[in-house]
Design a protein around this motif. Structure first.
Motif, short mmCIF file in Angstrom:
data_model
loop_
_atom_site.label_atom_id
_atom_site.label_comp_id
_atom_site.label_asym_id
_atom_site.label_seq_id
_atom_site.Cartn_x
_atom_site.Cartn_y
_atom_site.Cartn_z
N LEU A 190 2.75 38.85 -0.21
CA LEU A 190 2.66 37.58 -0.94
C LEU A 190 1.39 36.82 -0.56
O LEU A 190 0.84 36.09 -1.38
N ASP A 191 0.89 37.01 0.68
CA ASP A 191 -0.26 36.20 1.09
C ASP A 191 -1.59 36.71 0.52
O ASP A 191 -2.48 35.92 0.23
N ASP A 192 -1.74 38.04 0.34
CA ASP A 192 -3.04 38.51 -0.17
C ASP A 192 -2.93 39.57 -1.28
O ASP A 192 -3.94 40.09 -1.74
N GLY A 193 -1.72 39.93 -1.69
CA GLY A 193 -1.54 40.88 -2.80
C GLY A 193 -1.73 42.34 -2.42
O GLY A 193 -1.63 43.22 -3.28
N SER A 194 -2.02 42.63 -1.14
CA SER A 194 -2.27 44.02 -0.76
C SER A 194 -1.00 44.86 -0.87
O SER A 194 0.12 44.34 -0.82
N VAL A 195 -1.18 46.18 -1.01
CA VAL A 195 -0.04 47.08 -1.21
C VAL A 195 0.58 47.40 0.14
O VAL A 195 -0.07 48.00 1.01
N GLU A 196 1.81 47.00 0.32
CA GLU A 196 2.53 47.32 1.56
C GLU A 196 3.22 48.68 1.41
O GLU A 196 3.35 49.44 2.34
N ARG A 197 3.67 48.96 0.18
CA ARG A 197 4.27 50.25 -0.13
C ARG A 197 4.01 50.56 -1.60
O ARG A 197 4.07 49.67 -2.45
N GLY A 198 3.65 51.86 -1.88
CA GLY A 198 3.42 52.27 -3.25
C GLY A 198 4.72 52.39 -4.03
O GLY A 198 5.75 51.93 -3.57
N PRO A 199 4.71 52.99 -5.20
CA PRO A 199 3.64 53.87 -5.69
C PRO A 199 2.40 53.19 -6.26
O PRO A 199 1.46 53.90 -6.64
N SER A 200 2.33 51.87 -6.36
CA SER A 200 1.10 51.30 -6.91
C SER A 200 -0.08 51.72 -6.04
O SER A 200 -0.01 51.69 -4.81
N ALA A 201 -1.16 52.11 -6.70
CA ALA A 201 -2.40 52.41 -5.97
C ALA A 201 -3.31 51.18 -5.93
O ALA A 201 -4.36 51.22 -5.31
N TYR A 202 -2.87 50.11 -6.62
CA TYR A 202 -3.74 48.94 -6.77
C TYR A 202 -3.07 47.71 -6.16
O TYR A 202 -1.86 47.53 -6.30
N PRO A 203 -3.87 46.82 -5.53
CA PRO A 203 -3.29 45.56 -5.05
C PRO A 203 -2.97 44.65 -6.24
O PRO A 203 -3.42 44.90 -7.36
N GLN A 204 -2.21 43.60 -5.96
CA GLN A 204 -1.82 42.65 -7.00
C GLN A 204 -2.73 41.43 -6.87
O GLN A 204 -2.83 40.86 -5.77
N PRO A 205 -3.44 41.03 -7.93
CA PRO A 205 -4.32 39.85 -7.83
C PRO A 205 -3.54 38.61 -7.40
O PRO A 205 -2.39 38.42 -7.81
N VAL A 206 -4.19 37.77 -6.59
CA VAL A 206 -3.53 36.54 -6.11
C VAL A 206 -4.22 35.31 -6.68
O VAL A 206 -5.38 35.35 -7.07
N TYR A 207 -3.45 34.23 -6.73
CA TYR A 207 -3.96 32.92 -7.14
C TYR A 207 -3.93 31.98 -5.94
O TYR A 207 -3.08 32.13 -5.06
N GLU A 208 -4.87 31.02 -5.93
CA GLU A 208 -4.72 29.89 -5.00
C GLU A 208 -3.66 28.98 -5.57
O GLU A 208 -3.50 28.89 -6.80
N THR A 209 -2.93 28.29 -4.70
CA THR A 209 -1.89 27.38 -5.18
C THR A 209 -2.10 25.99 -4.56
O THR A 209 -2.68 25.86 -3.48
N ARG A 210 -1.62 24.96 -5.27
CA ARG A 210 -1.58 23.62 -4.67
C ARG A 210 -0.36 22.90 -5.26
O ARG A 210 0.07 23.18 -6.39
N VAL A 211 0.21 22.01 -4.46
CA VAL A 211 1.34 21.20 -4.93
C VAL A 211 0.87 19.75 -4.91
O VAL A 211 0.43 19.24 -3.87
N GLN A 212 0.96 19.09 -6.07
CA GLN A 212 0.49 17.70 -6.18
C GLN A 212 1.33 16.96 -7.19
O GLN A 212 1.56 17.48 -8.30
N GLY A 213 1.79 15.79 -6.82
CA GLY A 213 2.58 14.98 -7.76
C GLY A 213 3.83 15.69 -8.24
O GLY A 213 4.22 15.54 -9.41
N GLY A 214 4.42 16.52 -7.39
CA GLY A 214 5.65 17.21 -7.76
C GLY A 214 5.43 18.39 -8.69
O GLY A 214 6.40 18.93 -9.24
#
Ligand code: FES
Length: 291
Positions: free
Chosen positions: A260-284
């Motif tokens: 969840l923190d960087d999208g890297s593959v911890e276990r396959g079968p995916s050969a590709y990491p998962q793109p990540v987004y920056e997040t922010r919480v503001q005003g609920g």
């Protein structure tokens, strides 16, 4: 009313194969057996190309295709002196086809439950290639028993089967995007984009959202909000329908796990990491932008 773009005849033939529902019964049964025989973990990851960073099967196909095609060219153009070399090339192709088939079978089994059409085309692709293997094995046996003419004829027939298998394999990769990173064409916004009310993401939960037409999966663990592309890079499974396991999101289709923190593959079968987004919480509200 607009007309549909005409497609080349070979493309249409491959599409027709994808509509043959009669293939479903045997193909689903075999795919289930294959998935059951290859447990999730290091062996499946190796067959899927996870340590390589892209699918392994297309890389391995070069060896049997190259060896067998070269042998046929030597048969046709090389004359008597090239007969031993042609025989050796056919033997190399037969040996190399075994790991090639294993990786293809593994990839194909994962098309269930992702796509009926891909599973059907893949089944015929496999049958064509097994036919080529049988014909080249017969060609090798004939050459070794001194029946050179029969060996050449079987090699030519094998090349025909190989072409059919190759065309369908190309259709799977380039027209159906099998083995391709399913997030490769997504464009993520550079500006903060509102996606969800903060209150709608409790601790330990996964939620799906959409940003610029692309699925996003949001998760909250240890009080922190994470966001990844929501369409699994492997075969497009919906990660928001998966679960959180050991700091990862696990895909519901074939069980790939992405940190969840960087999208890297911890276990396959995916050969590709998962793109990540920056997040922010503001005003609920939770907002994301391209990392
Ligand atoms: S679609 Fe296969 S693991 Fe996600």
């Amino acid at each position: 009313m607009g007309r549909l773009a005409a497609r080349p005849v070979l493309h249409r033939l491959a599409e027709q194969v994808g509509r043959v529902r009669a293939l479903d019964g045997p193909a689903e049964a075999v795919a289930k057996q294959v998935r059951g025989a290859i447990p999730k973990g290091p062996v499946k990851d190796a067959l899927s190309g996870t340590p390589l960073g892209h699918a392994l099967h297309p890389l391995l196909t070069d060896v049997p295709i190259g060896s067998w095609t070269s042998a046929v060219l030597l048969d046709v153009l090389g004359g008597r002196a090239s007969q031993p070399a042609a025989e050796r090339l056919i033997g190399i192709g037969v040996l190399a086809s075994l790991p090639t088939a294993a990786t293809g079978l593994n990839d194909w089994a994962d098309t269930t439950p992702a796509s009926d059409e891909v599973r059907r085309v893949g089944a015929v692709h496999a049958v064509a290639n097994v036919t080529a293997l049988a014909l080249y094995s017969g060609s090798l046996a004939a050459r070794r028993s001194g029946r050179h003419g029969r060996g050449v004829a079987l090699g030519l027939a094998g090349l025909g089967a190989l072409m059919v298998g190759g065309h369908l394999g190309g259709h799977l990769s380039y027209a159906q995007a099998v083995g391709v990173d399913q997030t490769a064409l997504e464009r993520r916004p550079g500006d903060w984009t509102d996606v969800l009310a903060d209150a709608d993401l409790p601790e330990g939960a996964l939620r799906g959202a959409e940003v610029d037409g692309h699925a996003v999966v949001l998760a909250r663990t240890g009080g922190q909000v994470h966001a990844l592309a929501g369409r699994c890079a492997h075969r497009g499974g919906s990660l928001s329908e998966g679960e959180i396991v050991d700091g990862c999101v696990e895909c519901p289709l074939h069980g790939s796990r992405f940190r969840l923190d960087d999208g890297s593959v911890e276990r396959g079968p995916s050969a590709y990491p998962q793109p990540v987004y920056e997040t922010r919480v503001q005003g609920g509200r939770i907002a994301v932008r391209a990392a």
